[in-house]
Design a protein around this motif. Structure first.
Motif, short mmCIF file in Angstrom:
data_model
loop_
_atom_site.label_atom_id
_atom_site.label_comp_id
_atom_site.label_asym_id
_atom_site.label_seq_id
_atom_site.Cartn_x
_atom_site.Cartn_y
_atom_site.Cartn_z
N PHE A 227 0.85 -1.20 0.00
CA PHE A 227 0.00 0.00 0.00
C PHE A 227 0.89 1.25 0.00
N VAL A 228 1.90 1.25 0.87
CA VAL A 228 2.79 2.41 0.96
C VAL A 228 3.47 2.64 -0.40
N THR A 229 3.87 1.55 -1.05
CA THR A 229 4.50 1.67 -2.37
C THR A 229 3.57 2.37 -3.37
N PHE A 230 2.32 1.92 -3.44
CA PHE A 230 1.38 2.56 -4.37
C PHE A 230 1.02 3.99 -3.94
N PHE A 231 0.89 4.19 -2.63
CA PHE A 231 0.55 5.52 -2.13
C PHE A 231 1.65 6.52 -2.50
N ARG A 232 2.91 6.11 -2.24
CA ARG A 232 4.03 7.01 -2.52
C ARG A 232 4.22 7.23 -4.01
N ALA A 233 4.11 6.15 -4.80
CA ALA A 233 4.28 6.28 -6.25
C ALA A 233 3.21 7.23 -6.80
N SER A 234 2.00 7.10 -6.31
CA SER A 234 0.90 7.95 -6.78
C SER A 234 1.19 9.41 -6.45
N LYS A 235 1.62 9.62 -5.21
CA LYS A 235 1.92 10.98 -4.77
C LYS A 235 3.01 11.60 -5.66
N ARG A 236 4.01 10.81 -5.99
CA ARG A 236 5.12 11.34 -6.79
C ARG A 236 4.68 11.80 -8.18
N VAL A 237 3.59 11.23 -8.71
CA VAL A 237 3.14 11.68 -10.03
C VAL A 237 1.87 12.54 -9.92
N GLY A 238 1.55 12.96 -8.71
CA GLY A 238 0.41 13.87 -8.51
C GLY A 238 -0.94 13.20 -8.54
N ARG A 239 -0.96 11.88 -8.31
CA ARG A 239 -2.25 11.19 -8.23
C ARG A 239 -2.66 11.03 -6.76
N THR A 240 -3.96 11.05 -6.53
CA THR A 240 -4.50 10.78 -5.20
C THR A 240 -4.78 9.30 -5.09
N PHE A 241 -4.42 8.71 -3.97
CA PHE A 241 -4.70 7.29 -3.76
C PHE A 241 -6.08 7.13 -3.15
N VAL A 242 -6.86 6.20 -3.73
CA VAL A 242 -8.21 5.92 -3.23
C VAL A 242 -8.21 4.53 -2.61
N ALA A 243 -8.44 4.49 -1.29
CA ALA A 243 -8.55 3.20 -0.58
C ALA A 243 -10.01 2.78 -0.63
N ASP A 244 -10.26 1.48 -0.57
CA ASP A 244 -11.65 1.08 -0.35
C ASP A 244 -11.89 1.02 1.16
N LEU A 245 -13.12 0.79 1.56
CA LEU A 245 -13.44 0.80 2.98
C LEU A 245 -12.61 -0.21 3.75
N ALA A 253 -7.45 0.96 12.05
CA ALA A 253 -7.26 0.08 13.21
C ALA A 253 -5.79 0.11 13.66
N LEU A 254 -4.87 0.17 12.71
CA LEU A 254 -3.45 0.21 13.07
C LEU A 254 -3.12 1.55 13.73
N GLY A 255 -3.77 2.62 13.23
CA GLY A 255 -3.62 3.93 13.85
C GLY A 255 -2.18 4.42 13.97
N ARG A 256 -1.35 4.06 13.01
CA ARG A 256 0.07 4.43 13.08
C ARG A 256 0.31 5.81 12.53
N LYS A 257 1.09 6.60 13.23
CA LYS A 257 1.40 7.95 12.76
C LYS A 257 2.21 7.93 11.46
N THR A 258 2.97 6.86 11.27
CA THR A 258 3.82 6.79 10.08
C THR A 258 3.05 6.36 8.83
N LEU A 259 1.79 5.98 9.00
CA LEU A 259 0.97 5.58 7.84
C LEU A 259 -0.09 6.64 7.58
N PRO A 260 -0.49 6.82 6.32
CA PRO A 260 -1.55 7.79 6.04
C PRO A 260 -2.84 7.40 6.76
N SER A 261 -3.53 8.39 7.31
CA SER A 261 -4.77 8.09 8.01
C SER A 261 -5.95 8.32 7.08
#
Ligand SMILES: [Zn+2]
Length: 411
Positions: A227-245, A253-261
């Motif tokens: 997920f982080v790989t796709f999130f970061r790659a998307s950000k680098r080309v100006g795309r927004t990442f869309v998660a499903d529910l 649930a993980l609630g980690r500060k180092t992960l996108p909320s």
């Protein structure tokens, strides 16, 4: 101490290892075999006290939240003592509302990275690993003055690769028995080197640059590294990442500060129609409520295809039918799944004239990294586990002793 591998000596998945010392028994993992046609019919291994009424059985230590390592626990009594990482448990709980792979434990103890704990006669030291499952561990188990090291599943080319290097520096040398996974042996063992997760990110960036429409990212929502790989790659080309529910709920649930909320970051949250029907049926509207401010609806997705990367799985195919002009599917799971029948993703893409590309790197260590591990641990005996080619281990490593399912080994 004695050890008996109930399953896993000749297959990937279904790991179940029994340890015995001073009349007490402990299990490392209790997974569902991946090839089981009907999981309901898979029988539990015969282990004294497993079904209760016998205090010689101490419990089950789960290495990581993959079904092939914990899937049979659901068939044991609800009060079975379980040892697991706290974040691994959070993931298993978070998946409950979405299907059958989740689990809630009644009698659970959380272990931690490099904090030794004791269960009966067994001293156990967990080591956090780099793996495609989040919160995955290896264990050093000591009893009766002997030592066994169980790798669980691991790799050394993901986002937590430094853990592997740290481990090599301080590894317990000369363990009596090493139970080592070998998923890539016989599958991928001729490769010179394995692509790292960050090299995969660069590769995806290049392909996203060549994609005009929607980017469909087909990966496991529980694979947080990916997920982080796709999130970061998307950000680098100006795309927004869309998660499903489902993914949003796991991240929350993980609630980690180092992960996108999914509640406040630049992630957007999509509710696929199949999931929506389930939520209406179960009246579980509170699952969606936290993400209302971040929700994205099909109309907006159809308008902004070139600006979005969406997580994708076959059940979501009907949701994007109207938004596929210029789209590309990024397949990011083990490619072997494509040959196993079921929904034919390549045909689905071809039928719609959209691109299909495989962008994936393994969740398991390459032979060269396994060699580094063996070199560091210098085991007196190496017993293959979690591999379809245990007979090939001896061409790569010294002191290999192949075991059979169900057979006791003295340590
Ligand atoms: Zn596994």
């Amino acid at each position: 101490m004695r050890v008996r591998i109930h399953r896993g000596t000749k297959e990937v998945g279904g790991n179940c290892i029994e340890l015995s010392s001073c009349g007490k028994m402990l299990l490392l993992d209790m997974g569902m075999p991946l090839a089981a046609p009907d999981p309901a019919k898979v029988e539990l291994p015969r282990i004294d006290g497993l079904m209760g009424g016998d205090d010689s059985f101490l419990g089950i230590v789960i290495s990581h939240p993959h079904f092939d390592h914990y899937g049979l626990v659901q068939k044991t009594p609800a009060n079975t003592r379980i040892f697991i990482g706290s974040e691994a448990e959070k993931i298993l709980r978070a998946t409950i509302p979405f299907g059958s792979f989740g689990m809630r434990f009644e009698n659970v103890t959380h272990y931690q990275h490099r904090r030794r704990f004791e269960v009966g006669p067994f001293q156990i030291m967990p080591f956090l690993n780099d793996h495609s499952a989040f919160d995955a561990y290896s264990f050093l188990v000591e009893a009766d003055g002997q030592s066994l090291f169980y790798t669980g599943d691991l790799r050394a080319h993901g986002r937590k690769a430094r853990l592997f290097d740290e481990f090599l520096e301080t590894a317990p040398r000369g363990v009596d028995v090493l139970l080592m996974e070998g998923t890539t042996i016989g599958r991928d063992d001729k490769k010179e080197r394995t692509q790292t997760e960050s090299e995969l990110e660069d590769e995806i960036v290049e392909s996203l640059k060549l994609t005009s429409g929607l980017a469909l990212a087909c990966f496991s929502a529980q694979n947080i590294d990916r997920f982080v790989t796709f999130f970061r790659a998307s950000k680098r080309v100006g795309r927004t990442f869309v998660a499903d529910l489902y993914l949003a709920h796991i991240l929350d649930a993980l609630g980690r500060k180092t992960l996108p909320s999914p509640r406040k970051s630049d992630l957007r949250v999509f509710l696929p129609s199949a999931m929506k029907r389930k939520i209406v049926r179960d009246k579980s509207f509170d699952l969606v409520a936290p993400y209302y401010p971040r929700r994205i609806y099909p109309e907006e997705i159809a308008k902004r295809t070139g600006e979005l990367t969406v997580i994708f799985r076959p059940s979501m195919a009907p949701d994007f039918e109207h938004a596929l002009s210029g789209a590309k599917l990024f397949y990011s799971l083990w490619p072997g799944y494509l040959e196993r029948g079921g929904f034919d993703l390549r045909a689905w893409c071809a039928g719609r004239g959209i691109g299909f590309e495989i962008h994936h790197t393994s969740g398991h260590a390459s032979v060269s990294d396994l060699k580094r591990l063996v070199q560091a641990l210098q085991p007196k005996r190496l017993v293959p586990i979690h591999s379809f080619a245990p007979e090939r281990f001896q061409s790569f490593f010294p002191n290999v002793q192949q075991a059979n399912d169900g057979e006791w080994l003295d340590i």
